[in-house]
Design an enzyme around this catalytic site. Structure first.
Site, PDB file in Angstrom:
ATOM      1  N   HIS A  94      48.079 -71.538 -25.740  1.00  0.00           N
ATOM      2  CA  HIS A  94      47.344 -72.649 -25.849  1.00  0.00           C
ATOM      3  C   HIS A  94      47.512 -72.955 -27.166  1.00  0.00           C
ATOM      4  O   HIS A  94      47.651 -72.663 -27.941  1.00  0.00           O
ATOM      5  CB  HIS A  94      45.626 -72.394 -25.430  1.00  0.00           C
ATOM      6  CG  HIS A  94      44.733 -73.669 -25.594  1.00  0.00           C
ATOM      7  ND1 HIS A  94      44.417 -74.075 -26.603  1.00  0.00           N
ATOM      8  CD2 HIS A  94      44.254 -74.182 -24.353  1.00  0.00           C
ATOM      9  CE1 HIS A  94      43.815 -75.457 -26.244  1.00  0.00           C
ATOM     10  NE2 HIS A  94      43.627 -75.294 -24.809  1.00  0.00           N
ATOM     11  N   GLU A 166      49.831 -79.860 -21.922  1.00  0.00           N
ATOM     12  CA  GLU A 166      48.451 -80.247 -22.746  1.00  0.00           C
ATOM     13  C   GLU A 166      49.140 -80.861 -24.246  1.00  0.00           C
ATOM     14  O   GLU A 166      49.172 -80.117 -24.938  1.00  0.00           O
ATOM     15  CB  GLU A 166      48.004 -78.990 -23.157  1.00  0.00           C
ATOM     16  CG  GLU A 166      46.938 -78.432 -21.806  1.00  0.00           C
ATOM     17  CD  GLU A 166      45.557 -77.658 -22.452  1.00  0.00           C
ATOM     18  OE1 GLU A 166      44.904 -78.078 -21.563  1.00  0.00           O
ATOM     19  OE2 GLU A 166      45.640 -77.148 -23.373  1.00  0.00           O
TER      20      GLU A 166
END
Ligand code: 13P
Length: 262
Positions: A94, A166
């Site tokens: 992430h 993302e």
């Protein structure tokens, strides 16, 4: 029918009892849909109690992170080996881990191997910063992140993972436009087709993440190759998250109906 994957990343929010309450509220609102898989990624602390609480026909669990060694003198870490009975998925790389905790490309690669070794499906996050996009480096960034993260995997393994595009400029800010998502998703699948094979490129599930809200679901699901979403803030609100699941289900239904009429 392709099955959509909707993942709620609760980040560093909710203690174990708050997490349990949120699951309770979500269970009341979210129905079992054959065409949608709903995954919750609570804090490490809540994984164990939630694994006992959840209705497995409705929800699966993901870890937000884990360490790449299976066991040893690594104070403060939790391994994928320790998580294997608890989670189906593990979020890896992430952008908050890469940027705040300095996780580099090689560490992400080692975590991918650790997840697969422990039979946990990785949700690999990739995406560029605002500056990188402005400088026209989006594809190069995706290339480098994919190349390292997938370097030790076989085509068969790549076909089974999940990749979440993302863009960092979108997270908590403003959702990317369908065209921007289309380019990144096409690039990602194209990379996998070139380096691995067409079957892996077709099978790999690709999600979009970054300020996802119920209003953008239909526009983004219309983007070819998008299989679902990785959702931060909106997943902490049971009503909004349930609305997202319903919006995705509606889209699936309409899509199937229009296909049948063709
Ligand atoms: P937001 O949905 O809050 O933008 O967060 C996206 C994200 O980082 C999910 O992993």
């Amino acid at each position: 029918m392709r099955k959509l994957l909707i993942v709620g990343n609760w980040k560093m929010h909710l203690n174990a009892s708050q997490a349990s309450l949120l699951v309770h509220r979500l269970s009341e609102r979210i129905k079992i849909h054959r065409d949608i898989e709903v995954v919750l990624a609570p804090s490490m602390l809540a994984l164990q109690p939630l694994s006992l609480q959840i209705d497995r026909r409705k929800f699966r669990l993901a870890s937000q992170n884990a360490y790449f060694h299976d066991e040893g003198a690594y104070t403060g870490e939790v391994s994928f080996t320790m998580l294997r009975e608890l989670v189906h998925y593990g979020i890896i790389g992430h952008s908050e881990r890469r940027h705040i905790f300095d996780e580099d490309l090689n560490m992400v690669r080692d975590k991918m191997a650790a997840a697969i070794r422990n039979e946990i499906t990785p949700i690999l996050c990739v995406g560029e910063t605002k500056h990188e996009r402005q400088d026209g480096e989006t594809k190069q960034v995706l290339h480098d992140q994919l190349m390292t993260a997938l370097s030790n995997l076989t085509a068969h393994e790549v076909g089974k993972i999940v990749i979440a595009y993302e863009p960092i400029w979108a997270i908590g800010q403003v959702a990317a436009k369908p065209d921007q998502v289309k380019d990144a998703v096409a690039y990602t699948r194209g990379y996998i087709a070139d380096v691995f094979n067409d079957s892996a490129a077709k099978k790999v599930r690709v999600l979009y993440g970054g300020d996802v809200a119920p209003e953008v679901i239909h526009g983004l699901l219309a983007v070819p190759g998008v299989d679902g979403f990785l959702i931060g803030r909106a997943s902490l609100n049971y009503q909004t998250f349930a609305d997202i699941v319903e919006a995705a289900h509606r889209w699936q239904r309409n899509h199937e109906t229009s296909k049948e009429g063709e």
